[in-house]
Design a protein around this motif. Structure first.
Motif, PDB file in Angstrom:
ATOM      1  N   LEU A   1       4.282   5.426  44.893  1.00 24.02           N
ATOM      2  CA  LEU A   1       5.737   4.741  45.014  1.00 24.02           C
ATOM      3  C   LEU A   1       6.672   5.446  44.277  1.00 24.02           C
ATOM      4  N   ASP A   2       6.220   5.939  42.919  1.00 23.25           N
ATOM      5  CA  ASP A   2       7.132   6.639  42.036  1.00 23.25           C
ATOM      6  C   ASP A   2       7.491   8.046  42.493  1.00 23.25           C
ATOM      7  N   VAL A   3       6.439   8.637  43.277  1.00 22.62           N
ATOM      8  CA  VAL A   3       6.637   9.993  43.779  1.00 22.62           C
ATOM      9  C   VAL A   3       7.672   9.900  45.008  1.00 22.62           C
ATOM     10  N   LEU A   4       7.311   9.120  45.897  1.00 24.23           N
ATOM     11  CA  LEU A   4       7.928   8.929  47.257  1.00 24.23           C
ATOM     12  C   LEU A   4       9.429   8.317  47.091  1.00 24.23           C
ATOM     13  N   VAL A   5       9.339   7.329  46.417  1.00 21.29           N
ATOM     14  CA  VAL A   5      10.745   6.520  46.313  1.00 21.29           C
ATOM     15  C   VAL A   5      11.683   7.023  45.148  1.00 21.29           C
ATOM     16  N   GLN A   6      11.100   6.923  43.970  1.00 20.58           N
ATOM     17  CA  GLN A   6      11.975   7.521  42.815  1.00 20.58           C
ATOM     18  C   GLN A   6      12.061   9.099  42.708  1.00 20.58           C
ATOM     19  N   GLY A   7      11.227   9.695  43.768  1.00 19.27           N
ATOM     20  CA  GLY A   7      11.250  11.234  43.557  1.00 19.27           C
ATOM     21  C   GLY A   7      12.143  11.596  44.855  1.00 19.27           C
ATOM     22  N   LEU A   8      11.177  11.564  46.011  1.00 14.75           N
ATOM     23  CA  LEU A   8      11.508  12.319  47.090  1.00 14.75           C
ATOM     24  C   LEU A   8      12.736  11.539  47.999  1.00 14.75           C
ATOM     25  N   TRP A   9      12.541  10.435  47.970  1.00 16.45           N
ATOM     26  CA  TRP A   9      13.676   9.472  48.693  1.00 16.45           C
ATOM     27  C   TRP A   9      15.091   9.665  47.956  1.00 16.45           C
ATOM     28  N   ASN A  10      14.975   9.265  46.733  1.00 16.64           N
ATOM     29  CA  ASN A  10      16.014   9.397  45.958  1.00 16.64           C
ATOM     30  C   ASN A  10      16.748  10.801  45.995  1.00 16.64           C
ATOM     31  N   ASP A  11      15.988  11.945  46.169  1.00 16.85           N
ATOM     32  CA  ASP A  11      16.369  13.072  45.939  1.00 16.85           C
ATOM     33  C   ASP A  11      17.300  13.732  47.235  1.00 16.85           C
ATOM     34  N   LEU A  12      16.539  12.966  48.407  1.00 14.50           N
ATOM     35  CA  LEU A  12      17.222  13.030  49.658  1.00 14.50           C
ATOM     36  C   LEU A  12      18.510  12.427  49.981  1.00 14.50           C
ATOM     37  N   THR A  13      18.986  11.567  49.288  1.00 17.09           N
ATOM     38  CA  THR A  13      20.166  10.643  49.433  1.00 17.09           C
ATOM     39  C   THR A  13      21.351  11.681  49.024  1.00 17.09           C
ATOM     40  N   ARG A  14      21.138  12.830  48.233  1.00 17.10           N
ATOM     41  CA  ARG A  14      22.165  13.648  47.975  1.00 17.10           C
ATOM     42  C   ARG A  14      22.870  14.325  49.035  1.00 17.10           C
ATOM     43  N   HIS A  15      22.016  14.396  50.244  1.00 20.39           N
ATOM     44  CA  HIS A  15      22.448  15.124  51.185  1.00 20.39           C
ATOM     45  C   HIS A  15      23.615  14.199  51.984  1.00 20.39           C
ATOM     46  N   GLN A  16      23.909  13.101  51.910  1.00 27.66           N
ATOM     47  CA  GLN A  16      24.942  12.265  52.333  1.00 27.66           C
ATOM     48  C   GLN A  16      26.294  13.102  51.828  1.00 27.66           C
ATOM     49  N   LYS A  17      26.345  13.918  50.825  1.00 28.75           N
ATOM     50  CA  LYS A  17      27.443  14.533  50.595  1.00 28.75           C
ATOM     51  C   LYS A  17      27.675  15.906  51.565  1.00 28.75           C
ATOM     52  N   ARG A  18      29.000  16.016  51.772  1.00 28.34           N
ATOM     53  CA  ARG A  18      29.190  17.124  52.596  1.00 28.34           C
ATOM     54  C   ARG A  18      28.861  18.425  51.632  1.00 28.34           C
ATOM     55  N   SER A  19      29.060  18.538  50.500  1.00 27.50           N
ATOM     56  CA  SER A  19      28.559  19.527  49.752  1.00 27.50           C
ATOM     57  C   SER A  19      27.119  19.970  49.567  1.00 27.50           C
ATOM     58  N   GLN A  20      26.361  18.889  50.108  1.00 29.54           N
ATOM     59  CA  GLN A  20      24.974  19.291  49.867  1.00 29.54           C
ATOM     60  C   GLN A  20      24.101  19.119  51.073  1.00 29.54           C
ATOM     61  N   PRO A  21      24.276  20.010  51.978  1.00 28.86           N
ATOM     62  CA  PRO A  21      23.456  20.093  53.119  1.00 28.86           C
ATOM     63  C   PRO A  21      22.203  20.237  53.098  1.00 28.86           C
ATOM     64  N   PHE A  22      21.325  19.645  54.279  1.00 26.35           N
ATOM     65  CA  PHE A  22      19.830  19.640  54.082  1.00 26.35           C
ATOM     66  C   PHE A  22      19.398  20.826  54.809  1.00 26.35           C
ATOM     67  N   ARG A  23      18.254  21.416  54.176  1.00 23.06           N
ATOM     68  CA  ARG A  23      17.740  22.563  54.678  1.00 23.06           C
ATOM     69  C   ARG A  23      16.362  22.312  55.057  1.00 23.06           C
ATOM     70  N   LEU A  24      15.964  22.711  56.286  1.00 25.43           N
ATOM     71  CA  LEU A  24      14.698  22.461  56.950  1.00 25.43           C
ATOM     72  C   LEU A  24      13.767  23.404  56.328  1.00 25.43           C
ATOM     73  N   THR A  25      12.379  23.111  56.364  1.00 20.24           N
ATOM     74  CA  THR A  25      11.525  24.003  55.613  1.00 20.24           C
ATOM     75  C   THR A  25      11.364  25.369  55.872  1.00 20.24           C
ATOM     76  N   ARG A  26      11.423  26.196  55.027  1.00 19.57           N
ATOM     77  CA  ARG A  26      11.319  27.562  55.020  1.00 19.57           C
ATOM     78  C   ARG A  26      10.081  28.067  55.615  1.00 19.57           C
ATOM     79  N   LEU A  27       9.833  29.177  56.462  1.00 20.33           N
ATOM     80  CA  LEU A  27       8.694  29.101  57.146  1.00 20.33           C
ATOM     81  C   LEU A  27       8.564  30.830  57.202  1.00 20.33           C
ATOM     82  N   PRO A  28       7.139  31.239  57.397  1.00 26.97           N
ATOM     83  CA  PRO A  28       6.843  32.973  57.376  1.00 26.97           C
ATOM     84  C   PRO A  28       7.750  33.635  58.113  1.00 26.97           C
TER      85      PRO A  28
END
Length: 214
Positions: A71-98
């Protein structure tokens, strides 16, 4: 979050998900979380979304420490980090691939993008068959559906003929895939921003008591 911290967080999240045999790949977990954060549904919380990764129930744990770590890794870590993409200045990036233009990489590219789009739409719809979306988000989800169909078609083509295409054709296709990735990222970001605005407006709407007429 700094790039080094983000990389470290994603590495830990991948390891935790793998340790508990999560059937959803990490790249799809990211987009499903993002869609769940953005959805106009006001009742969404991280725990049901996390349970959904394992079909609706959490995996078994040998100790409370293991549960708390997940729960700490997925909620406090990953989920909370992704909330920043609700700002126009923080666009989401898809996974980089070979980047190498090979048929195998093309198949992986198309599969990963399809799964990422599936995850985002799954999160947006929050388990519902239909949902009211703001106009720009509705438009974006429609575009993402078309792009998802293209990725599925490319993935199926490569699966039928793993050696399809010569080097020049593959390089041209990879350039198109990179262009399509940028379009996907733009449409995902616009959907997130549109839904975030709609949620804020709903929260700001204050109930009013009907006045008493004497």
């Amino acid at each position: 979050m700094k790039t080094s911290a983000k990389v470290a967080l994603e590495k830990v999240a991948r390891a935790v998900l793998q340790r508990h045999a999560c059937p959803v790949p990490f790249h799809e977990v990211r987009t499903r979380f993002l869609g769940s954060i953005a959805t106009p549904a006001m009742s969404v919380s991280p725990l049901p979304v996390i349970k959904g990764l394992w079909g609706g129930v959490l995996p078994s744990f040998e100790s409370m420490d293991e549960l708390n770590e997940l729960l700490d890794v997925l909620v406090q870590g990953l989920w909370n980090d992704l909330t920043r993409h609700q700002k126009r200045s923080q666009p989401f990036r898809l996974t980089r691939l070979p980047p190498d233009a090979t048929a195998a990489n093309l198949g992986q590219f198309a599969r990963v993008r399809r799964e990422e789009l599936d995850g985002f739409v799954e999160g947006i719809f929050n388990g519902q068959d239909a949902i009211d979306l703001p106009e720009r988000a509705h438009e974006a989800v429609g575009h993402l559906g078309e792009l998802r169909a293209m990725m599925a078609g490319i993935s199926d083509l490569v699966a039928r003929d793993p050696s399809a295409g010569d080097r020049n054709e593959l390089e041209a296709t990879f350039r198109h895939m990179r262009d399509l990735t940028r379009i996907m990222e733009t449409e995902i970001h616009e959907a997130v921003l549109s839904c975030s605005r709609a949620r804020r407006q709903m929260r700001e709407a204050r109930p009013i008591t009907r006045p008493t007429i004497h």
